[in-house]
Scaffold this motif. Structure first.
Motif, PDB file in Angstrom:
ATOM      1  N   ALA A   1      33.720  60.114  38.788  1.00 34.65           N
ATOM      2  CA  ALA A   1      33.403  58.812  38.199  1.00 34.65           C
ATOM      3  C   ALA A   1      32.397  58.050  39.051  1.00 34.65           C
ATOM      4  CB  ALA A   1      34.679  57.989  38.016  1.00 34.65           C
ATOM      5  N   ALA A   2      32.578  58.102  40.370  1.00 37.27           N
ATOM      6  CA  ALA A   2      31.637  57.417  41.262  1.00 37.27           C
ATOM      7  C   ALA A   2      30.247  58.038  41.168  1.00 37.27           C
ATOM      8  CB  ALA A   2      32.149  57.453  42.699  1.00 37.27           C
ATOM      9  N   GLU A   3      30.183  59.355  41.077  1.00 37.72           N
ATOM     10  CA  GLU A   3      28.876  60.001  40.974  1.00 37.72           C
ATOM     11  C   GLU A   3      28.172  59.623  39.678  1.00 37.72           C
ATOM     12  OE1 GLU A   3      26.603  64.281  41.451  1.00 37.72           O
ATOM     13  OE2 GLU A   3      28.752  64.150  41.847  1.00 37.72           O
ATOM     14  N   THR A   4      28.932  59.525  38.589  1.00 39.44           N
ATOM     15  CA  THR A   4      28.297  59.150  37.326  1.00 39.44           C
ATOM     16  C   THR A   4      27.823  57.698  37.357  1.00 39.44           C
ATOM     17  OG1 THR A   4      30.397  58.540  36.269  1.00 39.44           O
ATOM     18  CG2 THR A   4      29.672  60.811  36.034  1.00 39.44           C
ATOM     19  N   GLU A   5      28.532  56.835  38.042  1.00 39.27           N
ATOM     20  CA  GLU A   5      28.045  55.454  38.185  1.00 39.27           C
ATOM     21  C   GLU A   5      26.757  55.420  38.993  1.00 39.27           C
ATOM     22  OE1 GLU A   5      30.086  51.936  38.503  1.00 39.27           O
ATOM     23  OE2 GLU A   5      32.056  52.664  37.846  1.00 39.27           O
ATOM     24  N   ALA A   6      26.672  56.265  40.019  1.00 38.38           N
ATOM     25  CA  ALA A   6      25.446  56.325  40.811  1.00 38.38           C
ATOM     26  C   ALA A   6      24.280  56.825  39.964  1.00 38.38           C
ATOM     27  CB  ALA A   6      25.652  57.239  42.023  1.00 38.38           C
ATOM     28  N   ALA A   7      24.525  57.830  39.117  1.00 41.97           N
ATOM     29  CA  ALA A   7      23.474  58.342  38.235  1.00 41.97           C
ATOM     30  C   ALA A   7      23.025  57.274  37.253  1.00 41.97           C
ATOM     31  CB  ALA A   7      23.984  59.574  37.486  1.00 41.97           C
ATOM     32  N   THR A   8      23.977  56.540  36.713  1.00 40.84           N
ATOM     33  CA  THR A   8      23.646  55.476  35.758  1.00 40.84           C
ATOM     34  C   THR A   8      22.846  54.365  36.431  1.00 40.84           C
ATOM     35  OG1 THR A   8      25.613  55.941  34.422  1.00 40.84           O
ATOM     36  CG2 THR A   8      24.628  53.754  34.199  1.00 40.84           C
ATOM     37  N   ALA A   9      23.280  53.951  37.602  1.00 39.03           N
ATOM     38  CA  ALA A   9      22.578  52.877  38.313  1.00 39.03           C
ATOM     39  C   ALA A   9      21.141  53.276  38.612  1.00 39.03           C
ATOM     40  CB  ALA A   9      23.319  52.537  39.607  1.00 39.03           C
ATOM     41  N   LEU A  10      20.940  54.526  39.000  1.00 34.32           N
ATOM     42  CA  LEU A  10      19.592  54.987  39.326  1.00 34.32           C
ATOM     43  C   LEU A  10      18.731  55.064  38.063  1.00 34.32           C
ATOM     44  CD1 LEU A  10      17.472  56.029  41.231  1.00 34.32           C
ATOM     45  CD2 LEU A  10      18.592  58.271  41.215  1.00 34.32           C
ATOM     46  N   GLY A  11      19.281  55.614  36.983  1.00 37.06           N
ATOM     47  CA  GLY A  11      18.522  55.687  35.737  1.00 37.06           C
ATOM     48  C   GLY A  11      18.114  54.320  35.229  1.00 37.06           C
ATOM     49  N   MET A  12      19.012  53.370  35.317  1.00 32.76           N
ATOM     50  CA  MET A  12      18.712  52.026  34.837  1.00 32.76           C
ATOM     51  C   MET A  12      17.733  51.298  35.756  1.00 32.76           C
ATOM     52  SD  MET A  12      20.115  51.692  31.946  1.00 32.76           S
ATOM     53  CE  MET A  12      20.011  49.926  31.714  1.00 32.76           C
TER      54      MET A  12
ATOM     55  N   ALA B   1      40.975  55.379  44.991  1.00 27.93           N
ATOM     56  CA  ALA B   1      40.698  56.215  43.821  1.00 27.93           C
ATOM     57  C   ALA B   1      41.090  55.506  42.531  1.00 27.93           C
ATOM     58  CB  ALA B   1      41.441  57.543  43.935  1.00 27.93           C
ATOM     59  N   GLY B   2      42.156  54.717  42.591  1.00 21.81           N
ATOM     60  CA  GLY B   2      42.637  54.057  41.375  1.00 21.81           C
ATOM     61  C   GLY B   2      41.628  53.108  40.772  1.00 21.81           C
ATOM     62  N   VAL B   3      40.966  52.321  41.589  1.00 17.32           N
ATOM     63  CA  VAL B   3      39.977  51.370  41.096  1.00 17.32           C
ATOM     64  C   VAL B   3      38.822  52.093  40.421  1.00 17.32           C
ATOM     65  CG1 VAL B   3      38.333  49.571  41.764  1.00 17.32           C
ATOM     66  CG2 VAL B   3      40.592  49.660  42.839  1.00 17.32           C
ATOM     67  N   VAL B   4      38.357  53.136  41.058  1.00 15.87           N
ATOM     68  CA  VAL B   4      37.225  53.894  40.516  1.00 15.87           C
ATOM     69  C   VAL B   4      37.629  54.577  39.216  1.00 15.87           C
ATOM     70  CG1 VAL B   4      35.505  55.660  41.015  1.00 15.87           C
ATOM     71  CG2 VAL B   4      36.427  54.270  42.879  1.00 15.87           C
ATOM     72  N   LEU B   5      38.802  55.154  39.193  1.00 19.36           N
ATOM     73  CA  LEU B   5      39.266  55.877  38.019  1.00 19.36           C
ATOM     74  C   LEU B   5      39.489  54.938  36.839  1.00 19.36           C
ATOM     75  CD1 LEU B   5      40.115  58.494  36.738  1.00 19.36           C
ATOM     76  CD2 LEU B   5      42.347  58.279  37.843  1.00 19.36           C
ATOM     77  N   ASP B   6      39.998  53.765  37.108  1.00 17.12           N
ATOM     78  CA  ASP B   6      40.217  52.793  36.030  1.00 17.12           C
ATOM     79  C   ASP B   6      38.925  52.487  35.281  1.00 17.12           C
ATOM     80  OD1 ASP B   6      42.890  52.611  36.526  1.00 17.12           O
ATOM     81  OD2 ASP B   6      42.809  50.701  37.600  1.00 17.12           O
ATOM     82  N   ARG B   7      37.811  52.456  35.998  1.00 17.89           N
ATOM     83  CA  ARG B   7      36.530  52.115  35.371  1.00 17.89           C
ATOM     84  C   ARG B   7      36.025  53.220  34.442  1.00 17.89           C
ATOM     85  NH1 ARG B   7      33.305  48.091  37.638  1.00 17.89           N
ATOM     86  NH2 ARG B   7      31.375  49.321  37.580  1.00 17.89           N
ATOM     87  N   ALA B   8      36.608  54.410  34.552  1.00 13.40           N
ATOM     88  CA  ALA B   8      36.185  55.521  33.701  1.00 13.40           C
ATOM     89  C   ALA B   8      37.216  55.891  32.640  1.00 13.40           C
ATOM     90  CB  ALA B   8      35.900  56.752  34.556  1.00 13.40           C
ATOM     91  N   THR B   9      38.282  55.115  32.553  1.00 16.78           N
ATOM     92  CA  THR B   9      39.353  55.436  31.609  1.00 16.78           C
ATOM     93  C   THR B   9      39.253  54.545  30.378  1.00 16.78           C
ATOM     94  OG1 THR B   9      40.791  56.056  33.455  1.00 16.78           O
ATOM     95  CG2 THR B   9      41.836  55.658  31.310  1.00 16.78           C
ATOM     96  N   PRO B  10      39.116  55.114  29.181  1.00 14.73           N
ATOM     97  CA  PRO B  10      39.007  54.295  27.962  1.00 14.73           C
ATOM     98  C   PRO B  10      40.184  53.350  27.805  1.00 14.73           C
ATOM     99  CG  PRO B  10      38.467  56.567  27.484  1.00 14.73           C
ATOM    100  CD  PRO B  10      39.004  56.551  28.896  1.00 14.73           C
ATOM    101  N   GLY B  11      39.875  52.150  27.407  1.00 13.37           N
ATOM    102  CA  GLY B  11      40.906  51.155  27.171  1.00 13.37           C
ATOM    103  C   GLY B  11      41.326  50.387  28.390  1.00 13.37           C
TER     104      GLY B  11
END
Length: 547
Positions: free
Chosen positions: A352-363, A535-545
């Motif tokens: 999840a953290a890696e995907t946020e890094a990819a998104t931040a860089l793309g944007m 890990a919980g904080v990061v995981l929460d940001r990638a969990t639907p709902g």
């Protein structure tokens, strides 16, 4: 008219009970599991309300079914009609057209170029492109090429005036019709030849000038996606050298251009999108830019499609991780929810953290397009394309594994994501090509190096792991070598991602990324091998709902 309803699945099975299976995600539930995308859209000057409108449409079960159907019912080539006349048409399933219509109407194609520079239109469009990539990737190929064609066409003001308004319109108008008769146009590119691949300068297609200012093209193109688009930018050898030209499918007099579709490629993934081998048999085209300046002219199109490679890869990564996080939140094993089990949490948090890094860089790259930061883009774009796209297959594979056997069956959508995962790393230059392009920027464009380091240095002193990565990058920049081009590209992209996260992401996200991607010690790359905190904080940001 009688209204029909589909009955629910059988519940009282005599042989077994259906328990511990993961329920479907809620409709429209996209942005709740991707707050990093919303935050980056706002930070870079985009319109989050437009992103929410798109999410409300593409997050539905109906749109997901269109994604599935478009990939199940693949395009079909019809070279001739029933009487034997050559027509060179590709038939698409209705779901393909549904996907295309939504993306065009929501401004993901050429629309941003019609807006005022610096107003955030490119950022809004980039956020939408990344989000749409989570649902279906194939149809975004013609969407991306249309977006990228507009700045390239500006090298020919008359052609830009003729085609630009319809290329930037939010109207989807499929079918073979003269461009002047359409309210909306789609563009493509046709460069690759069988003997050269990425080495476009080895192309042998010829362009013979005509008295009326047009050219007649003859040659074979090895890989042309979306061959039913309305016009194509291509490369051919004119008397003055390799030249960029634009070829419409239908000529001004209403006749079909001599563009012959020889066959459709049978590809690993991207099944909804047709990719063809084609031949120009005296096809008519018009010059874009000067003769002999073809590569320099079309490179603007390549740059913009490389941006979409980064965005599409980031979206593909995030889609896989969200599916894995959703599965872990609702599936139990060995007496506990998967999301409660420490090792699974570490794996998912790292992804999840890696995907946020990819998104931040793309944007951030999209923001640079919006603000005209050409120096920054010259180096930041190829290094981002190199690393984000290169990491996508590994991220998707790890996410698929989190679902176990359920992730290996088509109903989970993970197999389709896995087949798509390598594409963006190949499209617009594979790993070596992209890394070498970054090396050229380092050696020939010192202002690009300065702009890259200026952005990275905004995070200086925030974390010793980031500072160490930047130090290693500066060592590579001081003595650039071809054999180390991949190392340089990876370090540059990691440093950019780390700098963006320490400045803008929640502390737990930044710390997880730094600990797992920039941490010292053995070079452990498998997810979960370098546990990070929170890990919980990061995981929460990638969990639907999850808010």
């Amino acid at each position: 008219m009688t209204t029909t309803h589909t009955p629910p699945p059988l519940a009282g099975l005599g042989t077994h009970q259906v328990v511990n299976q993961v329920r479907e995600r809620a409709e429209g539930d996209l942005l709740s599991a991707d707050p990093g995308l919303v935050e980056a859209c706002v930070r870079e000057g985009g319109d989050p309300a437009a992103l929410e409108r798109l999410a409300a449409v593409i997050g539905t079960a109906t749109h997901r079914e269109h994604a599935r159907a478009a990939n199940t019912h693949e395009p079909r080539l019809r070279t001739h009609d029933r009487t034997g006349h050559r027509i060179d048409e590709v038939e698409f399933h209705p779901s393909w057209h549904a996907l295309m219509r939504v993306s065009v109407e929501h401004g993901l194609a050429g629309a941003p170029w019609a807006e005022a520079a610096g107003g955030g239109a490119h950022v809004t469009r980039a956020a939408g492109f990344a989000l749409a990539s989570q649902i279906e990737q194939g149809h975004l190929c013609p969407i991306s090429m249309t977006y990228a064609a507009v700045p390239a066409l500006r090298h020919a003001p008359e052609l830009a005036a003729a085609y630009g308004p319809a290329l930037t319109a939010r109207t989807y108008a499929p079918g073979l019709t003269g461009p002047s008769e359409k309210d909306g146009l789609l563009a493509g590119m046709s460069m690759t030849e069988k003997q050269g691949g990425s080495d476009v300068r080895s192309g042998s297609t010829t362009a013979a000038p005509q008295p009326d200012g047009s050219y007649r093209l003859t040659g074979h193109k090895w890989f042309t996606s979306a061959p039913m688009n309305d016009l194509f930018l291509t490369l051919a050898r004119a008397p003055g050298g390799l030249t960029c030209l634009v070829l419409p499918r239908v000529l001004p007099d209403g006749t079909r251009n001599a563009i012959r579709l020889q066959r459709l490629k049978d590809k690993l993934g991207n099944r909804s999108n047709a990719s063809a081998e084609l031949e120009y048999d005296g096809a008519v085209g018009w010059r874009v830019g000067d003769e002999g300046r073809g590569v320099a002219t079309i490179i603007e199109m390549v740059s913009m499609t490389r941006l979409d490679c980064v965005l599409g890869a980031a979206g593909t990564q995030r889609a896989a991780v969200i599916e894995a996080a959703h599965h872990a939140a609702h599936r139990s094993a060995f007496g506990a929810r998967l999301t409660e089990q420490p090792l699974m949490r570490e794996v998912l948090a790292e992804l999840a953290a890696e995907t946020e890094a990819a998104t931040a860089l793309g944007m951030r790259l999209a923001g640079a397009v919006d603000r005209g930061e050409t120096g920054f883009l010259r180096l930041a774009l190829p290094v981002a394309k190199y690393l984000v796209c290169k990491r996508t297959p590994a991220v998707v594979a790890e996410a698929l594994e989190c679902l176990g056997g359920n992730g290996y069956v088509e109903e989970s959508d993970l197999p389709r994501l896995y087949r798509e995962a390598p594409l963006n790393s190949i499209w617009e230059g594979s790993g070596n090509v992209t890394a070498l392009d970054a090396l050229r920027a380092v050696t020939r464009a010192p202002h690009a190096v300065d702009a890259l380091l200026a952005e990275i240095d905004l995070g200086a002193g925030r974390d010793p792991r980031l500072d160490a990565t930047v130090s290693a990058l500066r060592t590579e920049l001081a003595d650039p070598q071809e054999r180390r081009a991949r190392r340089l590209a990876e370090l540059a992209a990691l440093a950019l991602q780390g700098s963006l996260l320490v400045r803008h992401a929640p502390g737990a996200v930044a710390e997880t990324f730094l600990a797992t991607r920039l941490g010292t010690g053995p070079d452990l790359r498998a997810a979960g091998a370098r546990p990070g905190p929170d890990a919980g904080v990061v995981l929460d940001r990638a969990t639907p709902g999850t808010p």
